[in-house]
Design an enzyme around this catalytic site. Structure first.
Site, short mmCIF file in Angstrom:
data_model
loop_
_atom_site.label_atom_id
_atom_site.label_comp_id
_atom_site.label_asym_id
_atom_site.label_seq_id
_atom_site.Cartn_x
_atom_site.Cartn_y
_atom_site.Cartn_z
N GLY A 146 0.88 -1.04 0.16
CA GLY A 146 0.06 -0.03 0.15
C GLY A 146 0.99 1.38 -0.01
O GLY A 146 1.98 1.30 0.28
N CYS A 147 0.26 2.25 -0.42
CA CYS A 147 1.11 3.59 -0.54
C CYS A 147 1.24 4.01 0.73
O CYS A 147 2.50 4.54 1.15
CB CYS A 147 0.43 4.79 -1.47
SG CYS A 147 -1.30 5.11 -1.24
N TYR A 148 0.37 4.29 1.69
CA TYR A 148 0.72 4.43 3.09
C TYR A 148 1.80 3.70 3.62
O TYR A 148 2.43 4.02 4.54
CB TYR A 148 -0.71 4.76 3.79
CG TYR A 148 -1.65 5.91 3.74
CD1 TYR A 148 -1.03 7.12 3.69
CD2 TYR A 148 -2.84 5.71 3.33
CE1 TYR A 148 -1.89 8.28 3.47
CE2 TYR A 148 -3.58 6.77 3.29
CZ TYR A 148 -3.40 8.07 3.16
OH TYR A 148 -4.14 9.19 3.04
#
Length: 349
Positions: free
Chosen positions: A160-162
């Site tokens: 995921g980006c986060y």
């Protein structure tokens, strides 16, 4: 694993008409060793790339036509497949591709294979997983930490980006034993609107996001368990925020530590000294410094009054947080130099 270095690989992108698909196409245009053969999209099937993405007009992919997904066609023509689909929609596609061609290299953008077990996935996402047998064949695609695992697998779960921004921001302190785990780690993260995907929703229209700034999923976000698992932390408080910009993530992460600022900085510099895409900064980074790139910029310091370590990381959510990192993973799988096609510097303004 077959070594494909020195020869071009054939590429397909499933769900190629979203933001991550568009960025993947743009970045792959800089890659000298790929042939982009197949792009699928239910919404835009039958339309040319240049009609859907005018910014790619005149490029070598501009006349490619989006098609409906057909597992036999994609598997037979591809060496590498990027699956740019949301969770739950991805695992049937990944399973179908694997069953047709086990040696196929698959990079999945969804959350469907990010956890260590399907049981954790089912608990976090609240849906049944019907490709549980594949978990043993998947590597978590954060190269700076899991490079050796990626090399030995054919399926990669793109993070995921986060989590990318938070895990990279914390990992050196964690593995060096510099985090006092009696206290929670607090990750305060802000993302541009592309993080929500390319979809129709009142919540993401101009007037809803412009001139405002909000936290969301305050009661619990699905990326928190992903962060906790990959860092082996029990207490993670993650709060995401939406800011009125197109792309970028800035994470400010707080952790209790007995280490001095100088020790923290030395540990981070040592851990990342050979990493092309992690840049240690002497000042807090900004999202504009990494826009359009595969870089993660990190600044680490210590607040002596509170005893808190502070790590600030900046990435492009659809670059290092998605499509750029996916190409980095492809390069590892295929035996290419890791930075091939990823040597862009920031747009800045």
């Amino acid at each position: 694993m077959q070594d494909t270095s020195g020869q071009n690989v054939n590429i397909s992108i499933i769900g190629a008409s979203g933001y991550t698909g568009a960025e993947l196409l743009r970045l792959l245009l800089f890659h000298p060793f790929v042939n982009i053969l197949s792009l699928t999209s239910r919404q835009y099937a039958g339309q040319k790339v240049s009609d859907v993405f005018p910014h790619l007009y005149g490029s070598k992919v501009s006349k490619l036509v989006f098609t409906e997904f057909n597992v036999d066609t994609v598997a037979s023509m591809s060496d590498v497949v990027f699956v740019c689909l949301p969770h739950r929609a991805a695992f049937p596609v990944v399973r179908g591709l694997y069953e047709k061609k086990p040696e196929l290299k698959i990079i999945d953008f969804s959350a469907d294979f990010r956890f260590d077990s399907p049981e954790i996935y089912e608990k976090v996402y609240g849906v049944k997983h019907h490709a549980k047998e594949l978990f043993a064949k998947v590597a978590y695609g954060l190269p700076e930490i899991f490079r050796d695992e990626i090399k030995n697998k054919t399926i990669v779960a793109n993070p995921g980006c986060y989590p990318t921004s938070v895990i990279l921001g914390l990992y050196p302190a964690k593995i060096s034993g510099l985090i006092d785990e009696n206290y929670p780690v607090i990750a305060d993260s802000k993302s541009g609107v592309t993080g929500a995907g390319r979809k129709s929703s009142v919540s993401f229209t101009f007037c809803e996001v412009n001139e405002t700034f909000k936290a969301y999923a305050v009661e619990g976000h699905r990326h928190a368990p992903e962060i906790a698992e990959k860092l082996s932390l029990k207490k993670v408080r993650f709060t995401p925020h939406l800011v009125p910009m197109n792309r970028g993530i800035l994470s400010t992460i707080y952790f209790k530590t007995d280490a001095a600022k100088e020790e923290l900085q030395a540990v981070y510099n040592q851990f990342y000294k050979n990493e092309k895409f992690v840049r240690l900064k002497s000042f807090p980074p900004e999202t504009s410094h990494v826009a359009g790139t595969n870089f993660c910029d990190i600044y680490v310091t210590k607040d002596e009054e509170t005893g808190l370590g502070v790590a600030i990381s900046a990435i492009d959510n659809i670059g290092k947080g998605a499509s750029g990192q996916a190409i980095q993973n492809m390069n590892i799988l295929c035996g290419f130099p890791e930075d091939t096609g990823l040597n862009q510097y920031s747009l800045w303004i």
